[in-house]
Design an enzyme around this catalytic site. Structure first.
Site, PDB file in Angstrom:
ATOM      1  N   ASN A 169       0.862  -1.183   0.000  1.00 26.71           N
ATOM      2  CA  ASN A 169       0.000   0.000   0.000  1.00 26.71           C
ATOM      3  C   ASN A 169       0.894   1.227   0.000  1.00 26.71           C
ATOM      4  O   ASN A 169       1.330   1.704   1.054  1.00 26.71           O
ATOM      5  CB  ASN A 169      -0.921  -0.021   1.220  1.00 26.71           C
ATOM      6  CG  ASN A 169      -1.939  -1.139   1.145  1.00 26.71           C
ATOM      7  OD1 ASN A 169      -2.916  -1.060   0.416  1.00 26.71           O
ATOM      8  ND2 ASN A 169      -1.673  -2.214   1.886  1.00 26.71           N
ATOM      9  N   GLU A 170       1.172   1.713  -1.189  1.00 27.76           N
ATOM     10  CA  GLU A 170       2.113   2.815  -1.371  1.00 27.76           C
ATOM     11  C   GLU A 170       1.445   4.151  -1.034  1.00 27.76           C
ATOM     12  O   GLU A 170       0.223   4.216  -0.839  1.00 27.76           O
ATOM     13  CB  GLU A 170       2.604   2.832  -2.824  1.00 27.76           C
ATOM     14  CG  GLU A 170       3.368   1.578  -3.249  1.00 27.76           C
ATOM     15  CD  GLU A 170       4.791   1.524  -2.720  1.00 27.76           C
ATOM     16  OE1 GLU A 170       5.112   2.283  -1.777  1.00 27.76           O
ATOM     17  OE2 GLU A 170       5.595   0.727  -3.242  1.00 27.76           O
TER      18      GLU A 170
END
Length: 639
Positions: free
Chosen positions: A162-163
């Site tokens: 989850n950037e």
């Protein structure tokens, strides 16, 4: 009262944090909690649903779980697992796949039912991924959700993949990887170009549904992002900050990863301190930077307004404190890194005697010597010291394949020019071309290719050391066996690595040793090489009298410098010496322009080194010290 004090110390922290001395101790504690959960569920006849992570961080946790299974009868027959993520596209048999990782570190060594293992499928056609992700979520929900989710954290602040930009309610999905994340993975893939640009990841919303969440982080490399995640404002720019919204999360850190938190980094802001010499020096230097004043211009108001009133009261007047710290910093500066002959050395970092010292510069890779301390290296030689350089590893994994062909073609042409038969070289060259055409990312090179890559780096190191002024008999190539795997992952240190180092130390009997003190990455070559030196010295100390008079100085690489309050010797460089250092670095042609493993920094090594040395000089100047073009910094390690 103790609880109140703890709350005061942690008032900057927005979620629970537990700090352990070392990653090993922390990993055993986390594994113990997982094992207790599994056994409790077993006793109730229930399944345990675990969310698992990959990467370096959880490896020791998995090793402890394996030990508990093999030695203490911990069974995983009632355990169901869901992994956080997988690269896309990715074959499950690839060495970089998380299927391979989990089998190697956990699943292949315990009694878990393979049907209970769930890892995102990196082989799906892209049009089938959305349906797969929905089913992944559905399976977790049908099982009642995750009992425990373990997490690592990336330097972008990502959890799973989850950037930055991920939504707090996001589910399992296909994502595009951040450039920094791909840089960090480049070593595993034999270069950034081979790192997938996408991944399938469990979402932040999915993670939040777990009944318990443990985020682990080790090493100083993670300290900056941990500070943001724990003390920063909630932001999509740092997805881990969303964990502040959960009452089920705990961060488990080692001391190095926690070092940036306020209670450890600037404890005077949250509690009364024991103002020993080290704390006082750190605080005054910090205060100078905070209020943007030289040390000698700090006043009592600056102390009082920035959490240091206690220091002013206990050890003031503040001007006397300023003078004391100014002199301590001033005394770290020396143009004589080997000691100044026939001078009073009571205020100098190195001893005056013996006037001409035997020195060894240990270089983990064949260019660390000139990149990290090239100016000091040249200065030591110019000032007449008996300097040796020891290249601990061949560095043969960090050479481009096309450089191998270029050198082979040179060798063939040279052979032909002197009338020698080149048929054997031509055949090897042709075999190399065939091999490179089908070579997979991070595939082990053939012995001939590894040899040529090692020769390239060896000749460059010789050129750099000669430029610094050394004779060939003072240039040592150790090629320590732990490194010679042909892979990014190296073997454990063995007795032969230590014995080779002992032999060289006994040969030279140095009064001074310089070694790479980069401890931010506990799995890096630098820290492994440092501990080999340390082990050798500790073994020699009881029987070799010269060891008692040997000083060990640590230097840092091109990426990170010691904090100013830590520095014990700062060697100033003139503009001409900066250029000489640059010329020595340029001898390492295979590492110029675009090295194989550049890390997250796009600058060339010589640029990084010059910028870092200039910044160190500027930091000294801002404290009120003389203005120099550049400085190389060292910290003494007492063994």
């Amino acid at each position: 009262m103790a609880r109140l004090n703890l709350l005061e110390e942690t008032r900057y922290e927005k979620l629970p944090v537990t700090v352990y001395d070392t990653p090993a101790v922390a990993s055993i504690a986390v594994a113990g909690r997982i094992a207790a959960l599994i056994r409790d569920k077993q006793a109730k006849g229930e399944k345990t649903v675990l969310g698992l992570a990959t990467g370096v961080t959880p490896i020791a946790v998995y090793a402890e779980l394996v030990r508990l299974h093999q030695q203490e009868a911990l069974s995983f027959k009632n355990v169901i697992t869901f992994n956080l993520d997988e690269y896309y596209p990715m074959r499950p048999t690839a060495v970089q796949s998380y299927v391979t990782f989990m089998n190697e570190h956990l699943f292949g060594k315990i009694d878990i039912d393979p049907a209970n293992v769930h890892i995102p499928d990196g082989t799906l056609p892209q049009e089938e991924i959305a349906a797969f992700c929905l089913d992944y979520e559905r399976q977790i929900t049908l099982l009642g959700g995750l009992d425990l989710q373990i997490l690592g954290i990336g330097r972008t602040g990502h959890i799973g993949f989850n950037e930055p930009g991920s939504a707090p309610n996001s589910g399992t999905r296909l994502v595009t990887l951040d450039d920094l994340t791909r840089n960090d993975a480049s070593r595993d893939f034999g270069g950034k170009a081979n790192v997938p640009t996408k991944a399938i990841t469990m979402g932040i919303g999915t993670i939040f549904k777990a009944r318990e969440i443990i985020l682990m982080a080790w090493s100083g490399k993670k300290a900056p992002i941990i500070k943001k995640a724990v003390e920063g404002e909630i932001s999509g720019d740092v997805p881990a900050t969303y964990l502040q919204l959960s009452d089920k999360v705990e961060f488990v850190l080692d001391e190095a990863a926690a070092a940036g938190l306020t209670r450890f980094d600037t404890p005077w802001l949250v509690k009364d301190c024991v103002w020993d010499a080290a704390m006082k020096k750190k605080a005054v230097i910090w205060l100078s930077g905070k209020v943007n004043k030289p040390i000698l211009k700090l006043v009592e108001e600056d102390y009082n307004n920035n959490g240091m009133a206690q220091l002013a009261v206990e050890q003031g007047p503040v001007y006397q404190i300023n003078i004391d710290i100014f002199r301590q910093v001033q005394h770290t500066i020396t143009g004589w890194p080997g000691g100044k002959p026939n001078a009073d050395d009571s205020g100098r970092p190195e001893r005056a005697q013996p006037a001409k010292k035997r020195s060894i510069i240990f270089s983990p890779h064949p260019d660390d010597d000139v990149i990290s301390m090239g100016g000091t290296f040249i200065r030591l030689v110019d000032q007449g010291h008996d300097v040796h350089v020891a290249y601990q590893t061949s560095g043969n994994t960090a050479v481009w394949d096309d450089d191998v062909l270029r050198y082979m073609e040179f060798a063939i042409d040279f052979n032909n020019s002197i009338g020698d038969d080149s048929k054997r070289l031509q055949q090897i060259h042709q075999d190399m071309r065939v091999f490179f055409a089908v070579k997979q990312p991070n595939q082990i090179d053939t012995p001939e290719v590894r040899d040529v890559k090692g020769f390239i780096r060896k000749t460059e190191a010789i050129a750099g050391a000669r430029y610094a002024g050394l004779h060939d008999d003072h240039i040592h190539f150790m090629a320590l066996p732990f490194y010679e795997t042909g892979k990014v992952n190296k073997n454990p240190v063995s007795e032969i690595d230590i014995q080779m180092t002992i032999a060289l130390l006994q040969q030279v009997k140095p009064q001074q040793i310089f070694a790479a003190g980069d401890f931010a990455d506990p799995h890096g070559t630098h820290v492994v090489c440092f501990h080999i030196i340390l082990q050798a010295l500790k073994r020699l100390k009881p029987t070799e009298s010269w060891v008692k008079d040997c000083w060990l100085w640590m230097y840092r690489g091109a990426w990170q410098e010691f904090d100013i309050d830590e520095i014990e010797m700062a060697v100033p460089l003139s503009p001409d010496e900066v250029l000489r250092k640059r010329s020595a670095i340029f001898k390492h042609q295979s590492q110029k322009d675009r090295p194989v493993f550049p890390g997250e920094d796009a600058r060339e090594f010589w640029v990084r080194a010059e910028d870092r040395n200039r910044e160190t000089a500027e930091s000294y100047n801002k404290l009120g010290l003389a203005e120099y073009a550049a400085m190389e910094a060292f910290v003494r390690y007492k063994f």
